[in-house]
Write an enzyme that holds these catalytic residues in place. Structure first.
Site, PDB file in Angstrom:
ATOM      1  N   LYS A  11       0.849  -1.203   0.000  1.00 24.61           N
ATOM      2  CA  LYS A  11       0.000   0.000   0.000  1.00 24.61           C
ATOM      3  C   LYS A  11       0.877   1.244   0.000  1.00 24.61           C
ATOM      4  O   LYS A  11       2.047   1.203   0.421  1.00 24.61           O
ATOM      5  CB  LYS A  11      -0.966   0.032   1.187  1.00 24.61           C
ATOM      6  CG  LYS A  11      -0.310   0.130   2.578  1.00 24.61           C
ATOM      7  CD  LYS A  11      -0.095   1.549   3.072  1.00 24.61           C
ATOM      8  CE  LYS A  11       0.591   1.564   4.433  1.00 24.61           C
ATOM      9  NZ  LYS A  11       1.413   2.637   4.803  1.00 24.61           N
ATOM     10  N   ASP A 138      -2.288  -1.680  10.633  1.00 24.17           N
ATOM     11  CA  ASP A 138      -2.556  -1.584   9.186  1.00 24.17           C
ATOM     12  C   ASP A 138      -3.213  -2.847   8.623  1.00 24.17           C
ATOM     13  O   ASP A 138      -3.563  -2.890   7.449  1.00 24.17           O
ATOM     14  CB  ASP A 138      -1.241  -1.365   8.415  1.00 24.17           C
ATOM     15  CG  ASP A 138      -0.806   0.097   8.422  1.00 24.17           C
ATOM     16  OD1 ASP A 138      -1.636   0.966   8.763  1.00 24.17           O
ATOM     17  OD2 ASP A 138       0.361   0.357   8.081  1.00 24.17           O
TER      18      ASP A 138
HETATM   19  O1  C5P Z   1      -0.029  -1.683  15.365  1.00 26.88           O
HETATM   20  P1  C5P Z   1       1.407  -1.849  15.003  1.00 26.88           P
HETATM   21  O2  C5P Z   1       2.050  -3.001  15.729  1.00 26.88           O
HETATM   22  O3  C5P Z   1       1.635  -1.914  13.524  1.00 26.88           O
HETATM   23  O4  C5P Z   1       2.137  -0.531  15.495  1.00 26.88           O
HETATM   24  C1  C5P Z   1       3.539  -0.436  15.624  1.00 26.88           C
HETATM   25  C2  C5P Z   1       3.851   0.747  16.527  1.00 26.88           C
HETATM   26  O5  C5P Z   1       3.527   1.962  15.864  1.00 26.88           O
HETATM   27  C3  C5P Z   1       3.075   0.781  17.819  1.00 26.88           C
HETATM   28  O6  C5P Z   1       3.722   0.056  18.828  1.00 26.88           O
HETATM   29  C4  C5P Z   1       3.044   2.255  18.140  1.00 26.88           C
HETATM   30  O7  C5P Z   1       4.274   2.666  18.689  1.00 26.88           O
HETATM   31  C5  C5P Z   1       2.965   2.904  16.777  1.00 26.88           C
HETATM   32  N1  C5P Z   1       1.582   3.243  16.356  1.00 26.88           N
HETATM   33  C6  C5P Z   1       0.937   4.309  16.959  1.00 26.88           C
HETATM   34  N2  C5P Z   1      -0.334   4.642  16.546  1.00 26.88           N
HETATM   35  C7  C5P Z   1      -0.934   3.959  15.547  1.00 26.88           C
HETATM   36  C8  C5P Z   1      -0.274   2.881  14.907  1.00 26.88           C
HETATM   37  C9  C5P Z   1       0.992   2.547  15.348  1.00 26.88           C
HETATM   38  O8  C5P Z   1       1.471   4.956  17.865  1.00 26.88           O
HETATM   39  N3  C5P Z   1      -2.163   4.340  15.155  1.00 26.88           N
END
Ligand code: C5P
Length: 290
Positions: A11, A138
């Site tokens: 994406k 995502d």
């Molecule tokens: O959800 P995911 O594991 O992909 O997110 C990785 C990191 O990115 C999270 O631990 C957080 O630090 C940050 N994040 C965030 N807000 C979001 C998505 C991700 O702070 N909406």
């Protein structure tokens, strides 16, 4: 033996806005996402066997419980009660790794879609997306795909009119970016400029590629160290000099992309960038809901 194969599409972010930090430590986002044809192939095979196995074409990727494909498979099993013994997952990776183009999230989403088919569990895309929330922010978008506004952590999705057909050059500079670090950095930055998400959505509705491309914007670019910002700007300049209608960083980077109406201009831009950046690709928008 039963087998199924799923394409896991990359994406790009046509826009990315960070609205603020939430009590749960995540950030509220508002971003327009677009799937592109560059993809990994995820093959799921079910045979007699004792445990879940994962393999990939890239030796440096983890093949244990740290890999998002395994995390997704376990989440699917928790929700449906299926037995993962004898399941092999093979990922043929083409999407650059840690690039801001959702390669990992897309593999996780492809595992959810593929297991739903393999085990004939009959979950809707929406139900798969809800399971995806536990896997990564995502992942719900990657389950659904196409053109969408993503809000909240990234899981609140509104389908949008598709991006008009075009050529998209992706270019990943060689330096690594840590997503959690970038989120921490943006908390300390006064955001001066934000994307015109309303304008992008109106331009999508009107089918106006140029108006979409001219409005593309990612607030994370302002939170990058100055040296990194200058590399991002250099890549954008090459893209624009070759006729890109607009150029922007995707997600938490470092991949930069440019949108072209003309294939030959996209190929020329990619040819020049590939001299300095090996991970350069020409790709197109894709709609995998149909
Ligand atoms: O959800 P995911 O594991 O992909 O997110 C990785 C990191 O990115 C999270 O631990 C957080 O630090 C940050 N994040 C965030 N807000 C979001 C998505 C991700 O702070 N909406």
């Amino acid at each position: 033996m039963r087998q199924t194969r799923e394409a896991a599409y990359a994406k790009i972010n046509l826009s990315l806005d960070v609205l603020g930090k939430r009590p749960d430590g995540y950030h509220d986002l508002r971003m327009v996402m677009q799937s592109v044809s560059l993809c990994d192939q995820v093959t799921l095979t079910l045979e007699e066997g004792e445990r879940l196995k994962l393999s990939t074409n890239l030796g440096f990727l983890p093949v244990d419980d740290k890999n998002i494909a395994v995390i997704a498979a376990r989440a699917f099993a928790r929700h449906t009660g299926v037995d993962l013994n004898g399941l092999s997952i093979h990922i043929d990776k083409q999407i650059p790794v840690c690039a801001g183009t959702a390669g990992g999230s897309s593999d996780g989403a492809a595992v959810l879609r593929g297991l739903n088919r393999l085990f004939e569990t009959g979950l809707s895309r929406e139900e798969l997306a809800r399971i995806g929330e536990e896997v990564g922010s995502d992942v719900p978008y990657c389950v659904m795909g196409c053109t969408a506004l993503a809000e909240g952590r990234g899981e609140i999705l509104t389908p949008l009119d598709p991006l008009p057909d075009c050529w998209i050059v992706l270019c990943k500079p060689g330096f690594p970016i840590s997503t959690p670090e970038l989120f921490r950095a943006i908390d300390g930055v006064k955001i001066r400029c934000r994307p015109d998400n309303g304008g992008i959505m109106s331009a999508l509705k009107a089918g106006n590629l140029r108006a979409v491309a001219q409005r593309m914007f990612n607030v994370f670019e302002q939170a990058m160290p100055a040296k990194r910002q200058s590399t991002i700007e250099e890549i954008k300049n090459v893209l624009i000099q070759h006729g890109a209608l607009g150029a922007c960083m995707s997600g938490s980077g470092p991949t930069v992309f440019g949108i072209f109406a003309q294939q030959n201009q996209a190929e020329l831009a990619a040819g020049e960038l590939a001299g300095s950046y090996a991970e350069t690709f020409v790709t197109r928008p894709v709609d995998y809901r149909v």
